[in-house]
Design a protein around this motif. Structure first.
Motif, PDB file in Angstrom:
ATOM      1  N   ILE A   1       0.699  -1.167  -0.081  1.00 37.90           N
ATOM      2  CA  ILE A   1      -0.128  -0.062  -0.051  1.00 37.90           C
ATOM      3  C   ILE A   1       0.746   1.285   0.139  1.00 37.90           C
ATOM      4  CG2 ILE A   1      -1.762   1.370   1.357  1.00 37.90           C
ATOM      5  CD1 ILE A   1      -2.664  -1.445   0.231  1.00 37.90           C
ATOM      6  N   ASP A   2       0.523   2.131  -0.896  1.00 39.61           N
ATOM      7  CA  ASP A   2       1.329   3.350  -0.908  1.00 39.61           C
ATOM      8  C   ASP A   2       0.593   4.501  -0.043  1.00 39.61           C
ATOM      9  OD1 ASP A   2       3.541   5.145  -2.309  1.00 39.61           O
ATOM     10  OD2 ASP A   2       1.741   6.296  -2.600  1.00 39.61           O
ATOM     11  N   HIS A   3      -0.723   4.711  -0.366  1.00 38.79           N
ATOM     12  CA  HIS A   3      -1.587   5.365   0.533  1.00 38.79           C
ATOM     13  C   HIS A   3      -3.032   5.066   0.486  1.00 38.79           C
ATOM     14  CE1 HIS A   3      -1.579   7.625  -3.289  1.00 38.79           C
ATOM     15  NE2 HIS A   3      -2.642   7.981  -2.851  1.00 38.79           N
ATOM     16  N   ILE A   4      -3.862   5.376   1.246  1.00 33.11           N
ATOM     17  CA  ILE A   4      -5.125   5.208   1.261  1.00 33.11           C
ATOM     18  C   ILE A   4      -5.756   6.787   1.855  1.00 33.11           C
ATOM     19  CG2 ILE A   4      -6.874   4.004   2.814  1.00 33.11           C
ATOM     20  CD1 ILE A   4      -5.006   1.858   3.446  1.00 33.11           C
ATOM     21  N   GLN A   5      -6.812   6.819   1.190  1.00 32.58           N
ATOM     22  CA  GLN A   5      -7.527   8.146   1.253  1.00 32.58           C
ATOM     23  C   GLN A   5      -9.215   7.753   1.803  1.00 32.58           C
ATOM     24  OE1 GLN A   5      -8.650  10.699  -2.231  1.00 32.58           O
ATOM     25  NE2 GLN A   5      -9.452  12.349  -0.808  1.00 32.58           N
ATOM     26  N   LEU A   6      -9.475   8.358   2.889  1.00 31.60           N
ATOM     27  CA  LEU A   6     -10.876   8.367   3.415  1.00 31.60           C
ATOM     28  C   LEU A   6     -11.489   9.693   3.278  1.00 31.60           C
ATOM     29  CD1 LEU A   6     -10.069   6.548   6.939  1.00 31.60           C
ATOM     30  CD2 LEU A   6     -10.755   5.477   4.705  1.00 31.60           C
TER      31      LEU A   6
ATOM     32  N   LEU B   1     -18.308  10.533  -0.548  1.00 33.00           N
ATOM     33  CA  LEU B   1     -17.566   9.897   0.710  1.00 33.00           C
ATOM     34  C   LEU B   1     -17.143   8.453   0.271  1.00 33.00           C
ATOM     35  CD1 LEU B   1     -20.336  10.924   3.272  1.00 33.00           C
ATOM     36  CD2 LEU B   1     -18.300  12.043   3.154  1.00 33.00           C
ATOM     37  N   THR B   2     -15.974   8.108   0.966  1.00 29.55           N
ATOM     38  CA  THR B   2     -15.724   6.662   0.785  1.00 29.55           C
ATOM     39  C   THR B   2     -16.730   5.711   1.768  1.00 29.55           C
ATOM     40  OG1 THR B   2     -14.121   7.054   2.635  1.00 29.55           O
ATOM     41  CG2 THR B   2     -13.468   6.977   0.386  1.00 29.55           C
TER      42      THR B   2
ATOM     43  N   ALA C   1     -15.429  15.647   1.173  1.00 27.06           N
ATOM     44  CA  ALA C   1     -15.945  15.388   0.019  1.00 27.06           C
ATOM     45  C   ALA C   1     -15.798  16.250  -0.946  1.00 27.06           C
ATOM     46  CB  ALA C   1     -17.446  15.059   0.006  1.00 27.06           C
ATOM     47  N   GLU C   2     -15.644  17.630  -0.633  1.00 24.36           N
ATOM     48  CA  GLU C   2     -15.372  18.716  -1.312  1.00 24.36           C
ATOM     49  C   GLU C   2     -13.835  18.562  -1.885  1.00 24.36           C
ATOM     50  OE1 GLU C   2     -16.597  19.186   1.755  1.00 24.36           O
ATOM     51  OE2 GLU C   2     -18.602  19.077   0.834  1.00 24.36           O
ATOM     52  N   SER C   3     -12.925  18.137  -1.323  1.00 24.61           N
ATOM     53  CA  SER C   3     -11.315  18.306  -1.763  1.00 24.61           C
ATOM     54  C   SER C   3     -11.580  17.609  -3.533  1.00 24.61           C
ATOM     55  CB  SER C   3     -10.521  17.400  -1.146  1.00 24.61           C
ATOM     56  OG  SER C   3     -10.940  15.802  -1.534  1.00 24.61           O
TER      57      SER C   3
END
Length: 142
Positions: A12-17, A67-68, A58-60
Motif C-alpha cells: 500500500i502506498d497510501h489510502i484516502q478516507l 464519501l468513501t 468530499a469537497e476536496s
C-alpha cells in the motif's frame, strides 16, 4: 494464516478516507496516532495526512464529491500497552467500541482492539506478539 513472514512498505502506498466531519476525524486520528507514536504529516484546507493515510472532505479535488465507504484499517502497535492506550484514546475522542483489547484467534499472540471512527470505519490497533524485525520500519526520503 499460512505466511509467517510479513513485509511492510511494498503493498500500500497510501489510502484516502473521505469523511463527513473533518474536525471530528482529525481529533480522533490525532489522538490515536499520538499513542501509536506516529506524527501528523500535515494539514490543509479540507484535509490532513498521517504517514500513508490521507483524510479529506468530499469537497476536496481528489474526493470528487463522494464519501468513501466503510473500511477496515489495522495499525501496528509496538506492544499490548500501546493497543490498550489506542483503545482508550479512540473512545475518548469520538470512537465507538467495536471489540475491546484482547487476544484474537487469528494466530498465537495476536492482541488487538477495534473501534469505529466517527464515520463508521473499523479501526484496529494490533500487536502480533514477540517477533524479530529486520528493521523498525522502511524510511524513504526524497
Amino acid at each position: 494464516m499460512e505466511t509467517q513472514e510479513l513485509h511492510r512498505g511494498r503493498l500500500i502506498d497510501h489510502i484516502q478516507l473521505v469523511v463527513r466531519d473533518l474536525p471530528a476525524s482529525q481529533s480522533f486520528y490525532t489522538a490515536v496516532f499520538e499513542v501509536l507514536e506516529v506524527p501528523m504529516g500535515g494539514t490543509g484546507d479540507g484535509y490532513f495526512w498521517v504517514d500513508e493515510l490521507f483524510v479529506s472532505t468530499a469537497e476536496s479535488e481528489a474526493a470528487q464529491g463522494a464519501l468513501t465507504g466503510r473500511h477496515h484499517l489495522a495499525f501496528q502497535a509496538r506492544d499490548r500497552a500501546m493497543v490498550d492506550a489506542f483503545y482508550k484514546a479512540a473512545l475518548a475522542h469520538g470512537g465507538k467500541d467495536n471489540g475491546g483489547p484482547g487476544e484474537r484467534p487469528y494466530h498465537p499472540g495476536y492482541y488487538a482492539a477495534f473501534v469505529l471512527d466517527p464515520d463508521g470505519n473499523n479501526i484496529e490497533a494490533v500487536y502480533h506478539g514477540e517477533a524479530k524485525r529486520s528493521a523498525p520500519s522502511v524510511k524513504i526520503t526524497f
